[in-house]
Design a protein around this motif. Structure first.
Motif, PDB file in Angstrom:
ATOM      1  N   GLY A 102      -8.643  42.029  41.840  1.00 50.45           N
ATOM      2  CA  GLY A 102      -8.212  40.629  41.607  1.00 50.45           C
ATOM      3  C   GLY A 102      -8.934  39.758  42.496  1.00 50.45           C
ATOM      4  O   GLY A 102     -10.025  39.954  42.807  1.00 50.45           O
ATOM      5  N   SER A 103      -8.504  38.409  42.444  1.00 51.06           N
ATOM      6  CA  SER A 103      -9.088  37.581  43.303  1.00 51.06           C
ATOM      7  C   SER A 103      -8.286  36.354  43.683  1.00 51.06           C
ATOM      8  O   SER A 103      -7.186  36.002  43.294  1.00 51.06           O
ATOM      9  N   PHE A 104      -8.659  35.868  44.974  1.00 51.27           N
ATOM     10  CA  PHE A 104      -8.072  34.573  45.438  1.00 51.27           C
ATOM     11  C   PHE A 104      -9.034  33.695  46.498  1.00 51.27           C
ATOM     12  O   PHE A 104      -9.997  34.364  46.869  1.00 51.27           O
ATOM     13  N   VAL A 105      -8.716  32.658  46.423  1.00 49.51           N
ATOM     14  CA  VAL A 105      -9.385  31.823  47.798  1.00 49.51           C
ATOM     15  C   VAL A 105      -8.367  31.040  48.817  1.00 49.51           C
ATOM     16  O   VAL A 105      -7.350  30.869  48.310  1.00 49.51           O
ATOM     17  N   ALA A 106      -8.447  31.496  49.867  1.00 44.39           N
ATOM     18  CA  ALA A 106      -7.402  31.261  50.951  1.00 44.39           C
ATOM     19  C   ALA A 106      -8.319  30.639  52.172  1.00 44.39           C
ATOM     20  O   ALA A 106      -9.387  30.771  52.511  1.00 44.39           O
ATOM     21  N   LEU A 128      -4.701  30.322  47.003  1.00 43.66           N
ATOM     22  CA  LEU A 128      -4.901  29.669  45.821  1.00 43.66           C
ATOM     23  C   LEU A 128      -5.126  30.896  44.808  1.00 43.66           C
ATOM     24  O   LEU A 128      -6.261  31.478  45.268  1.00 43.66           O
ATOM     25  N   ASP A 129      -4.561  31.216  43.747  1.00 43.18           N
ATOM     26  CA  ASP A 129      -4.589  32.125  42.761  1.00 43.18           C
ATOM     27  C   ASP A 129      -4.224  33.416  43.188  1.00 43.18           C
ATOM     28  O   ASP A 129      -3.170  33.526  43.996  1.00 43.18           O
ATOM     29  N   GLY A 130      -4.937  34.444  43.010  1.00 40.45           N
ATOM     30  CA  GLY A 130      -3.985  35.954  43.233  1.00 40.45           C
ATOM     31  C   GLY A 130      -2.861  36.285  42.457  1.00 40.45           C
ATOM     32  O   GLY A 130      -1.933  36.646  42.486  1.00 40.45           O
ATOM     33  N   LEU A 131      -2.946  35.525  41.003  1.00 48.64           N
ATOM     34  CA  LEU A 131      -1.961  35.380  40.135  1.00 48.64           C
ATOM     35  C   LEU A 131      -1.982  36.822  39.011  1.00 48.64           C
ATOM     36  O   LEU A 131      -1.356  36.626  37.890  1.00 48.64           O
ATOM     37  N   GLY A 132      -3.016  37.595  39.398  1.00 49.27           N
ATOM     38  CA  GLY A 132      -3.171  38.664  38.312  1.00 49.27           C
ATOM     39  C   GLY A 132      -3.956  38.534  37.167  1.00 49.27           C
ATOM     40  O   GLY A 132      -4.441  37.365  36.797  1.00 49.27           O
ATOM     41  N   ASP A 161      -6.658  35.301  38.765  1.00 46.81           N
ATOM     42  CA  ASP A 161      -7.611  35.861  39.010  1.00 46.81           C
ATOM     43  C   ASP A 161      -8.976  35.628  38.570  1.00 46.81           C
ATOM     44  O   ASP A 161      -9.959  36.470  38.017  1.00 46.81           O
ATOM     45  N   TYR A 162      -9.489  34.464  38.770  1.00 45.43           N
ATOM     46  CA  TYR A 162     -10.538  33.734  38.455  1.00 45.43           C
ATOM     47  C   TYR A 162     -11.571  34.447  39.281  1.00 45.43           C
ATOM     48  O   TYR A 162     -11.835  34.280  40.492  1.00 45.43           O
ATOM     49  N   GLY A 163     -12.638  34.799  38.694  1.00 51.41           N
ATOM     50  CA  GLY A 163     -13.947  35.293  39.349  1.00 51.41           C
ATOM     51  C   GLY A 163     -13.863  36.543  39.917  1.00 51.41           C
ATOM     52  O   GLY A 163     -14.488  37.079  40.758  1.00 51.41           O
ATOM     53  N   GLY A 185      -5.280  47.145  47.968  1.00 55.07           N
ATOM     54  CA  GLY A 185      -6.140  46.385  46.975  1.00 55.07           C
ATOM     55  C   GLY A 185      -5.524  46.734  45.412  1.00 55.07           C
ATOM     56  O   GLY A 185      -4.374  47.620  45.291  1.00 55.07           O
ATOM     57  N   GLY A 186      -5.999  45.957  44.556  1.00 56.37           N
ATOM     58  CA  GLY A 186      -5.496  46.517  43.137  1.00 56.37           C
ATOM     59  C   GLY A 186      -6.086  47.811  42.715  1.00 56.37           C
ATOM     60  O   GLY A 186      -5.661  48.272  41.590  1.00 56.37           O
TER      61      GLY A 186
END
Length: 320
Positions: free
Chosen positions: A115-119, A130-134, A139-141, A13-14
């Motif tokens: 970080g964050s993403f929704v998949a 979606l997201d996982g963009l740093g 990295d919303y939320g 992870g990050g």
């Protein structure tokens, strides 16, 4: 120690990289942790070192005839300790690892850690992330978003009564500073505040929110709303409004903060009422280990997952 076949699950992870070693009964035999395994934060050498530290700590003195490894995209094993011919690598992306922690093979994963993403993965195999963009582009939320908002709120706390928050006192107790005044120097002059450091403040914010601090609660709920908006986009893209899919939490924030997850579930069920929220009690590296076990022919059962969780807790206690 000779054991015919073992499985290893790895998650990078990050902030950290975790590895766990299990046998075919689900008994945990080893556990290791390294730094971030993400190349764009640690560089290729740093990421390789992080993974190497985690997997070799987990492997310990075990020398299986076959080691099935899931979640590791680079070979960091030392051939003098374990012949490469004994290694079997199993594909295990973050989406499949997250689903596996809930013993699921399709559904939606909401990951909020550093970080964050929704998949999501549909039954027909269609996937979307979606997201996982740093932290700069997305990295919303995420833990980073929450941590940064917490630092800002703590700095502004003395400005007026409407800004008062216990974060002003809690944050310095958990960072390498003596007071909030030192935060400014830590961030701008010393330049020692890494992405992971800022994300670590999310845990402090979550604790303050659970204790009833209004500002901390607003930060947590705003972050949950932000990632829920991304979830809404994913549901719309894939047409999941009427699907009976698991909605799986992954990452330290989503799995560790009840207030955050409750808000995400509230928003999600308003969009797709048949979703089945699941907040696993095991980390994503366990999902990777389960994928390795499955590739070995081991059936997934609730008893297997419970054995892994129980023996992981016991193993960590022996190392404390």
């Amino acid at each position: 120690m000779g054991t015919k076949r073992l499985a290893m699950g790895v998650d990078g992870g990050g902030t950290k990289s975790d590895a766990v070693l299990v046998d075919e009964t689900g008994t945990v035999l080893g556990w290791g942790r390294g730094g971030t395994g993400q190349v764009f934060w640690a560089g290729q050498r740093g990421a390789t070192e992080s993974y190497s530290n985690a997997v070799h700590a987990a492997l310990g003195e075990h020398r299986p005839d076959e080691l099935w490894v899931a979640g590791l995209h680079i070979n960091v094993f030392d051939e003098s300790r374990l012949p490469f011919s004994s290694l079997r690598f199993v594909p295990a992306g973050e989406l499949t690892r997250g689903l596996a922690t809930a013993l699921e093979t399709y559904g939606i994963v909401v990951l909020s850690g550093t970080g964050s993403f929704v998949a999501a993965k549909k039954e027909d195999g269609t996937t979307l992330t979606l997201d996982g963009l740093g932290p700069l582009l997305g990295d919303y939320g995420s833990g980073y978003q929450i941590g940064l908002a917490g630092l800002r709120a703590a700095m502004a706390s003395p400005w007026g009564s409407r800004r008062r928050t216990v974060l002003e006192y809690l944050i310095p107790q958990n960072l390498p500073v003596e007071s909030m005044q030192d935060i400014f120097h830590w961030v701008y002059y010393d330049r020692q505040a890494s992405r992971a450091d800022i994300a670590s403040v999310a845990k402090i914010v979550a604790e303050a929110a659970e204790q009833g601090d209004r500002i901390a609660q607003e930060i947590i709920l705003n972050a949950a709303d932000d990632i829920s908006d991304v979830l809404a986009d994913l549901i719309e893209h894939l047409g999941l409004e009427s699907c009976d899919y698991p909605l799986v939490a992954s990452g330290g924030v989503a799995q560790g903060c009840q207030m955050f997850w409750d808000r995400v579930c509230e928003r999600a069920l308003a969009m797709a009422p048949r979703l089945r929220p699941i907040r696993p009690s095991v980390p994503p590296c366990i999902g990777a280990a389960l994928l390795a076990l499955k590739a070995m022919g081991v059936d997934w059962t609730q008893a297997l997952l419970e054995q892994i969780e129980k023996t992981l807790t016991a193993y960590k206690q022996t190392k404390d």
